[in-house]
Design an enzyme around this catalytic site. Structure first.
Site, short mmCIF file in Angstrom:
data_model
loop_
_atom_site.label_atom_id
_atom_site.label_comp_id
_atom_site.label_asym_id
_atom_site.label_seq_id
_atom_site.Cartn_x
_atom_site.Cartn_y
_atom_site.Cartn_z
CG ASN A 59 -3.08 -4.47 -5.03
OD1 ASN A 59 -2.77 -5.33 -5.86
ND2 ASN A 59 -4.29 -4.37 -4.54
CB THR A 86 -1.01 -0.06 1.19
OG1 THR A 86 -1.92 1.02 1.06
CG2 THR A 86 -0.33 -0.03 2.54
CB ALA A 129 -6.37 4.91 -6.36
CE LYS A 174 -1.81 0.49 -3.52
NZ LYS A 174 -3.22 0.76 -3.81
N GLY A 212 -3.98 9.78 -9.48
CA GLY A 212 -2.85 9.17 -8.78
C GLY A 212 -2.79 7.67 -9.02
P1 NAP Z 1 -2.07 9.38 -4.76
O1 NAP Z 1 -1.35 8.56 -5.77
O2 NAP Z 1 -1.30 10.08 -3.70
O3 NAP Z 1 -2.95 10.45 -5.59
C1 NAP Z 1 -3.65 11.42 -4.91
C2 NAP Z 1 -4.63 12.12 -5.86
O4 NAP Z 1 -5.51 12.90 -5.05
C3 NAP Z 1 -4.00 13.06 -6.86
O5 NAP Z 1 -4.74 13.01 -8.06
C4 NAP Z 1 -4.14 14.43 -6.17
O6 NAP Z 1 -4.21 15.50 -7.08
C5 NAP Z 1 -5.47 14.26 -5.50
N1 NAP Z 1 -5.69 15.11 -4.33
C6 NAP Z 1 -5.04 15.06 -3.14
N2 NAP Z 1 -5.57 15.97 -2.29
C7 NAP Z 1 -6.55 16.61 -2.97
C8 NAP Z 1 -7.46 17.65 -2.63
N3 NAP Z 1 -7.47 18.21 -1.42
N4 NAP Z 1 -8.36 18.04 -3.56
C9 NAP Z 1 -8.39 17.47 -4.78
N5 NAP Z 1 -7.55 16.49 -5.17
C10 NAP Z 1 -6.64 16.06 -4.26
O7 NAP Z 1 -3.16 8.49 -3.97
P2 NAP Z 1 -3.84 7.13 -4.46
O8 NAP Z 1 -2.96 5.98 -4.15
O9 NAP Z 1 -4.28 7.34 -5.85
O10 NAP Z 1 -5.10 7.00 -3.46
C11 NAP Z 1 -6.24 7.84 -3.59
C12 NAP Z 1 -7.32 7.40 -2.61
O11 NAP Z 1 -7.79 6.08 -2.93
C13 NAP Z 1 -6.90 7.33 -1.15
O12 NAP Z 1 -7.98 7.86 -0.38
C14 NAP Z 1 -6.74 5.83 -0.89
O13 NAP Z 1 -6.94 5.50 0.48
C15 NAP Z 1 -7.86 5.29 -1.75
N6 NAP Z 1 -7.73 3.86 -2.12
C16 NAP Z 1 -8.71 2.99 -1.71
C17 NAP Z 1 -8.64 1.66 -2.07
C18 NAP Z 1 -9.71 0.70 -1.62
O14 NAP Z 1 -9.48 -0.53 -1.65
N7 NAP Z 1 -10.90 1.16 -1.22
C19 NAP Z 1 -7.56 1.18 -2.86
C20 NAP Z 1 -6.60 2.10 -3.29
C21 NAP Z 1 -6.69 3.44 -2.91
P3 NAP Z 1 -2.87 16.25 -7.64
O15 NAP Z 1 -2.34 15.38 -8.73
O16 NAP Z 1 -3.39 17.55 -8.11
O17 NAP Z 1 -1.93 16.37 -6.46
#
Ligand code: NAP
Length: 278
Positions: A94, A69, A139, A73, A137
């Site tokens: 993952n 996680t 996910a 990843k 991002g």
């Molecule tokens: P990541 O790679 O760090 O990407 C974060 C994304 O969120 C980027 O597109 C970023 O935009 C955007 N962002 C961050 N803060 C923001 C804000 N305040 N307003 C608008 N956009 C914002 O994270 P990730 O790995 O993709 O994970 C994203 C989410 O998915 C997390 O909440 C994670 O816990 C969840 N998730 C859940 C599962 C599940 O099994 N349910 C699995 C995987 C992930 P910028 O590019 O502009 O910075």
């Protein structure tokens, strides 16, 4: 993380930072009990600089598999000797699994986990629909190809940093009708499905998008999970969305897919989901 050699029970775990609040040990513990599999599943809090050393040690010590996680990843994708096509597409892993020949396979079960929740648990039909993903991002990289497999009419990736959305969309363009844009360029009409894949929910925020994206038939899904609706889901319901779902189902379904890869047995997800949702 090493030192597992000689134990009789197959060793699994989740590696991340921070990882203390992960629900994966609980979920895999229920899967193991339900399917009568003997295994141990532990939390491994590992700093990015130590990832390769610690994961190498885990597998050298006889470990069978790891979930991976945030923030590891992409590093796990580089670590694996071979990648499944969906992990290759996502450029993020993952799930790591030790193979019979000693090599390590990398998979990405996040996308299929979301798709199984949307289609099997929630009963959505996405063929011909208009899907909006918020965030670009890791996910999002994992869910785009499996969503395109469902033959939507269009898939828009919108991100706070617009260029990132365009780059991600371009890398999947050969798989279907996907485009990228900034939040303020989102077409101002109701979408059939809006998936919040931003990290905003983790800090109580929500993506700043037009309320015109939400209509009386719009289903909203937040990848984040907890015991209260996220700010995004509360906002979407207040704007008249037809449904709002937290990411518990995706979490359990992606775990079930990892479990199946490791053990060759598919656990029943419904009872586990009921326990987690409380
Ligand atoms: P990541 O790679 O760090 O990407 C974060 C994304 O969120 C980027 O597109 C970023 O935009 C955007 N962002 C961050 N803060 C923001 C804000 N305040 N307003 C608008 N956009 C914002 O994270 P990730 O790995 O993709 O994970 C994203 C989410 O998915 C997390 O909440 C994670 O816990 C969840 N998730 C859940 C599962 C599940 O099994 N349910 C699995 C995987 C992930 P910028 O590019 O502009 O910075």
């Amino acid at each position: 993380m090493g030192g597992e050699t000689g134990t009789e029970v197959d060793q699994y775990g989740v590696v991340g930072h921070p990882v203390a609040r992960s629900r994966s040990p609980f979920i895999h513990g229920l899967f193991a009990k339900q399917t009568c599999q003997r295994l141990a599943y532990r939390l491994y809090d590992v700093m990015p600089d130590d990832f390769v050393m610690r994961v190498t040690g885990f597998f050298a010590g006889g470990g069978r598999g790891l979930n991976v996680t945030v923030p590891h990843k992409p590093a796990a994708a580089a670590f694996a000797h071979t990648l499944t096509p969906r992990a290759e597409q996502a450029r993020a892993v993952n799930t790591l699994a030790a193979q019979a020949d000693g090599s390590i396979l990398g998979d990405n079960t996040d996308g299929i986990g979301l798709v199984r929740d949307l289609t099997l648990n929630l009963g959505l039909v996405l063929a011909g629909s208009r899907v909006l993903i918020l965030g670009a991002g890791g996910a999002t990289r994992g869910i785009v190809a499996p969503l395109l497999d469902l033959a939507p009419d269009s898939l828009m990736i919108a991100n706070r940093t617009a260029d990132r959305a365009r780059v991600v969309a371009a890398s999947f363009a050969d798989l279907g009708p996907v485009k990228g844009c900034g939040f303020h360029e989102i077409e101002a009409h109701p979408w059939d499905l809006v998936v919040n894949a931003t990290a905003a929910s983790l800090t109580g925020g929500r993506p700043d998008i037009t309320p015109a994206a939400i209509g009386a038939n719009t289903i909203c899904y937040d990848l984040a999970y907890g015991h209260e609706p996220t700010a995004f889901l509360s906002w979407a319901l207040a704007e008249g969305a037809a449904g709002a779902h937290l990411g518990w189902g995706m979490l359990v379904e992606q775990a079930a897919e990892s479990f199946h890869l490791w053990r060759g047995v598919r656990p029943e997800t419904g009872p586990v989901l009921d326990v987690l949702k409380g």
